[in-house]
Design a protein around this motif. Structure first.
Motif, short mmCIF file in Angstrom:
data_model
loop_
_atom_site.label_atom_id
_atom_site.label_comp_id
_atom_site.label_asym_id
_atom_site.label_seq_id
_atom_site.Cartn_x
_atom_site.Cartn_y
_atom_site.Cartn_z
N UNK A 161 35.61 59.90 52.96
CA UNK A 161 34.24 59.49 53.32
C UNK A 161 33.52 60.64 54.00
N UNK A 162 34.14 61.24 55.02
CA UNK A 162 33.50 62.33 55.74
C UNK A 162 33.35 63.58 54.87
N UNK A 163 34.32 63.84 54.00
CA UNK A 163 34.23 64.99 53.12
C UNK A 163 33.01 64.86 52.19
N UNK A 164 32.77 63.65 51.70
CA UNK A 164 31.64 63.40 50.80
C UNK A 164 30.29 63.61 51.48
N UNK A 165 30.26 63.49 52.79
CA UNK A 165 29.00 63.66 53.53
C UNK A 165 28.64 65.14 53.70
N UNK A 166 29.60 66.03 53.45
CA UNK A 166 29.37 67.48 53.44
C UNK A 166 28.68 67.99 54.71
N UNK A 167 29.10 67.48 55.85
CA UNK A 167 28.61 67.98 57.11
C UNK A 167 27.30 67.39 57.59
N UNK A 168 26.71 66.47 56.83
CA UNK A 168 25.45 65.87 57.27
C UNK A 168 25.72 64.85 58.38
N UNK A 169 24.71 64.60 59.21
CA UNK A 169 24.86 63.66 60.32
C UNK A 169 25.08 62.25 59.80
N UNK A 170 26.06 61.57 60.38
CA UNK A 170 26.40 60.23 59.90
C UNK A 170 26.92 59.39 61.07
N UNK A 171 26.62 58.11 61.05
CA UNK A 171 27.17 57.16 62.02
C UNK A 171 28.58 56.78 61.55
N UNK A 172 29.61 57.07 62.33
CA UNK A 172 30.99 56.83 61.87
C UNK A 172 31.47 55.39 62.08
N UNK A 173 30.64 54.54 62.68
CA UNK A 173 31.11 53.22 63.10
C UNK A 173 31.68 52.39 61.97
N UNK A 174 30.89 52.11 60.94
CA UNK A 174 31.38 51.20 59.91
C UNK A 174 32.54 51.79 59.11
N UNK A 175 32.51 53.07 58.73
CA UNK A 175 33.68 53.63 58.03
C UNK A 175 34.98 53.50 58.84
N UNK A 176 34.87 53.65 60.18
CA UNK A 176 36.05 53.50 61.02
C UNK A 176 36.51 52.05 61.04
N UNK A 177 35.58 51.13 61.24
CA UNK A 177 35.92 49.70 61.22
C UNK A 177 36.53 49.33 59.88
N UNK A 178 35.96 49.86 58.81
CA UNK A 178 36.44 49.58 57.46
C UNK A 178 37.88 50.05 57.28
N UNK A 179 38.16 51.27 57.72
CA UNK A 179 39.51 51.84 57.55
C UNK A 179 40.54 51.08 58.35
N UNK A 180 40.24 50.82 59.62
CA UNK A 180 41.19 50.14 60.49
C UNK A 180 41.39 48.69 60.03
N UNK A 181 40.30 48.03 59.68
CA UNK A 181 40.40 46.63 59.25
C UNK A 181 41.22 46.49 57.98
N UNK A 182 41.10 47.46 57.10
CA UNK A 182 41.83 47.36 55.83
C UNK A 182 43.34 47.43 56.00
#
Length: 438
Positions: free
Chosen positions: A148-169
């Motif tokens: 997920x972070x690699x695809x953003x290529x260094x652009x500013x992003x809110x990490x909240x939902x990707x983190x929740x998504x990963x842990x919840x899965x």
């Protein structure tokens, strides 16, 4: 009017009589008790003030029900571990009964709690908790998070939902048998529902509902007479709910704090990455066993757990029989509220309690050491059953991310907000970061 005054006076005198023998505390009044003293909100400041005024063990009254409050490491530890089984009950309040009807693991009691907890632990172990089976699932989610972070290529992003998504899965794979995609609308609704529940759990409205349940019964809404409510179907459904809540929300919140602290303390991020580079090859797949070779990184993760202190107080416990807590006689039915946060910041056990300091978990030789005041997962009979999973997830995901990326503050951001959003868990305010490939 005179009759009302007379009844109120009788109730007041009755409360004063009942409070004899309990630890000291604010004067209780009819109907509202003494919960008014902390403004119907158990937060850092009010509990610290309560302890400073009345001592490390004191009493609040929720209506006519006593709540013994434990503050500081020694009081929390001894109060939860001495006569541990005597205070292993869970309060059965209006709200908890509406939510769970005494079923599942989190808020159940007696035989139901013992059987469901035993079944839950046994099932998690069979499904891989603490071994390579569970580890592979965590590594898979860590890989998706890195992508997920690699695809953003260094652009500013809110990490909240990707983190929740990963842990919840991780827990989804256990309790549902499959993982959800980031775009899954049902999954997003599920996470949103859990967020509402967590936000409600330590709010003003929650305490008002507990003190005035008759008022809530007359409010419009879906809380009454729902024949097909999943909370009333059986213990299995409630246990799944409990496992999902305990196995995702807290860990995801801690990981959000972890990345935020790496922005605030870039020197610590740099030290972690230097240790990772020195010990592991760039292609190495992070596993939980690696923590033994990474003392500084392990210390940082434990300091994140301590410093974020996301669970301010434990879910209140209940004395299942007359017992003694720190020298005080505590009758059956008394609630026990342990302020875990006060143990994690107790100046008598931490060198610099209000500073983010990984050295708290390192000896003079740089070796990782455990600390007795580290009660992030509570203590006694109701200690968190997901502690092993949580530690595995935090270690593998945190290391996997820092192995691949340098996390930086987005351009133009001059100040990082480290204040908490108050609720059942203490969340960071929404923030953005840039994940730059190393």
């Amino acid at each position: 009017m005179e009759f009302f005054v007379f009844c109120s006076l009788l109730q007041f005198l009755n409360l004063q009589w009942k409070s004899r023998g309990f630890p000291p505390g604010p004067t209780p009044f009819p109907i509202i008790g003494s919960i008014w003293w902390i403004n119907f909100r158990a937060d850092h400041g009010s509990l610290k003030k309560l302890a400073k005024t009345y001592g490390n063990i004191c009493t609040l009254w929720m209506g006519h029900r006593p709540v013994v409050v434990l503050y500081g490491f020694q009081a929390v530890k001894n109060g939860l571990t001495n006569n541990s089984e005597d205070v292993s009950g869970r309060l059965q309040t209006f709200i908890f009964n509406k939510m769970a009807d005494g079923k599942g693991i989190l808020v159940s009691n007696g035989l139901i709690w013992k059987q469901q907890r035993h079944f839950g632990i046994g099932t998690l172990r069979k499904l891989g908790m603490g071994n390579k089976g569970m580890e592979r699932g965590i590594q898979t989610e860590a890989r998706y998070l890195v992508e997920f972070f690699r695809d953003k290529k260094g652009e500013a992003v809110d990490p909240s939902f990707p983190i929740v998504h990963a842990v919840s899965n991780v827990i989804c794979a256990v309790v549902f048998g499959h993982r959800f995609s980031l775009e899954d609308k049902t999954f997003r609704q599920l996470i949103e529902a859990f967020n509402h529940i967590v936000a409600f759990g330590n709010s003003y409205f929650y305490y008002i509902c507990e003190v005035f349940p008759w008022f809530v019964e007359h409010l419009p809404g879906p809380t009454k007479n729902v024949p097909n409510s999943t909370f009333d179907e059986d213990n299995m459904v409630q246990s799944v709910f409990d496992l999902f809540l305990g196995g995702s929300e807290t860990t995801a919140t801690t990981l959000r704090w972890a990345l935020l602290y790496m922005l605030v303390y870039p020197d610590i991020q740099d030290k972690v990455q230097k240790e990772l580079d020195a010990v592991l090859s760039p292609s190495h797949l992070i596993c939980y066993e690696d923590r033994k070779k990474l003392p500084y990184t392990n210390a940082v993760i434990h300091e994140i757990l301590r410093f974020s202190s996301i669970v301010l107080i434990t879910l209140p416990r209940e004395a299942v029989k007359d017992t003694t807590v720190l020298g005080y006689h505590v009758p059956k039915g008394t609630l026990i509220m342990a302020n875990v946060d006060s143990a994690l910041f107790d100046p008598g056990y931490w060198e610099t309690p209000h500073q983010f300091n990984p050295g708290h978990f390192l000896d003079k030789g740089g070796n990782f050491v455990t600390r007795e005041a580290f009660l992030a997962f509570s203590a006694g009979h109701r200690v968190c059953l997901g502690e092993t999973i949580a530690k595995m997830e935090l270690f593998i995901m945190f290391c996997s991310l820092l192995q691949k990326f340098k996390f930086t503050v987005p351009e133009g951001v001059k100040e990082i907000n480290t204040d908490i959003i108050f609720g059942s868990t203490m969340k960071p305010h929404p923030y953005k970061l840039c994940a730059v490939l190393r």
